[in-house]
Design a protein around this motif. Sequence first.
Motif, PDB file in Angstrom:
ATOM      1  N   GLY A 236       0.763  -1.242   0.000  1.00 20.60           N
ATOM      2  CA  GLY A 236       0.000   0.000   0.000  1.00 20.60           C
ATOM      3  C   GLY A 236       0.788   1.283   0.000  1.00 20.60           C
TER       4      GLY A 236
ATOM      5  N   THR B 262       2.572   1.087  -6.755  1.00 22.40           N
ATOM      6  CA  THR B 262       2.084   0.710  -5.427  1.00 22.40           C
ATOM      7  C   THR B 262       1.845  -0.787  -5.404  1.00 22.40           C
ATOM      8  OG1 THR B 262       0.949   2.851  -5.284  1.00 22.40           O
ATOM      9  CG2 THR B 262       0.374   1.174  -3.646  1.00 22.40           C
TER      10      THR B 262
ATOM     11  N   THR C 135       0.379  -4.333  -3.721  1.00 23.14           N
ATOM     12  CA  THR C 135      -0.629  -4.927  -2.852  1.00 23.14           C
ATOM     13  C   THR C 135      -0.277  -6.401  -2.670  1.00 23.14           C
ATOM     14  OG1 THR C 135      -2.422  -3.432  -3.495  1.00 23.14           O
ATOM     15  CG2 THR C 135      -3.059  -5.594  -2.634  1.00 23.14           C
TER      16      THR C 135
ATOM     17  N   GLU D 150      -9.052  -6.147  -0.746  1.00 17.32           N
ATOM     18  CA  GLU D 150      -7.842  -5.353  -0.999  1.00 17.32           C
ATOM     19  C   GLU D 150      -7.550  -5.271  -2.496  1.00 17.32           C
ATOM     20  OE1 GLU D 150      -8.076  -6.656   3.035  1.00 17.32           O
ATOM     21  OE2 GLU D 150      -8.029  -7.885   1.206  1.00 17.32           O
TER      22      GLU D 150
END
Length: 286
Positions: A139, A151, A153, A196
């Motif tokens: 994140g 980014t 995850t 997510e």
Amino acid sequence: MKIRFLGTAAGGGAPQWNCGCRVCEAARDADVSRTQDGLAVSGDGDAWYLVNASPDLRTQLLANPELRPPAGTRDVPIRGVLFTSAELDHTLGLLGVREAAELDIYATAWVHEALTTAFPLQAVLSGYTRVRRHAVRDGEPVELAGGLRVTATVLSAKQPRYASALAAGDSVCAYRFDADGRSFVYAPGLAAWSPEFEKMIAGADVVALDGTFFTEDEMGATRPASSMGHLAARDQLPLIEAHPGPWYLFTHLNNTNPLVLPDAPELADVTAAGAAVAADGLLLEL
């Protein structure tokens, strides 16, 4: 932003050299060949980042003019490498670019540990070039050259076989790349379509999904896709339909996956869901 699909097959490529399954035989007959999965991404068309480095990397780099050095120089436009995992088919190619003046490697702390201890790739490379390690965290955006922001995850704790003795950790991740208001997500190791992951793909223009297996039982009842950290493509189709917006592409196809073939009947289901299958050499410009 530019995205070049260097390869679109899972480990071993498709057809796989030692496999005579129905799909591999059909691929040979049709002269279909997919190299092992990986990307090159650029925010400005000048500074490029590799995402994974398969054993086919040398061939892939030579096949794409934008990744070559200008005549008379060794000034390659590659600024770094990002790993989604420490799997051999994602990392072995780095040995083939040891002639680089320097290598910036981005990965989770777990992947860095695996490539330092269980498979000391980074120690070997350090004997040939300057290696700089950068830890990516779940994140937390990282700014790259060329106006590119990435980014990570975390997707799962699936470990490569060679690293099974290591404590579990953030071993598999997806990346979201953002530049000039456009977004691209790369998730070749999707174990589950989690909240997510839904957050990660929100507003994305293109999402490259895990196409390793078309069905959960493709490798037989004793080796379901989920046990190997992959959500079967067929099981992703209703999820794709439920989350319209991005253009969805399947990549990282196992040699047993019928989507390897351009005339597979299963492609009709993929198209009906609003998705497609990536091809080696595909260039996206967002």
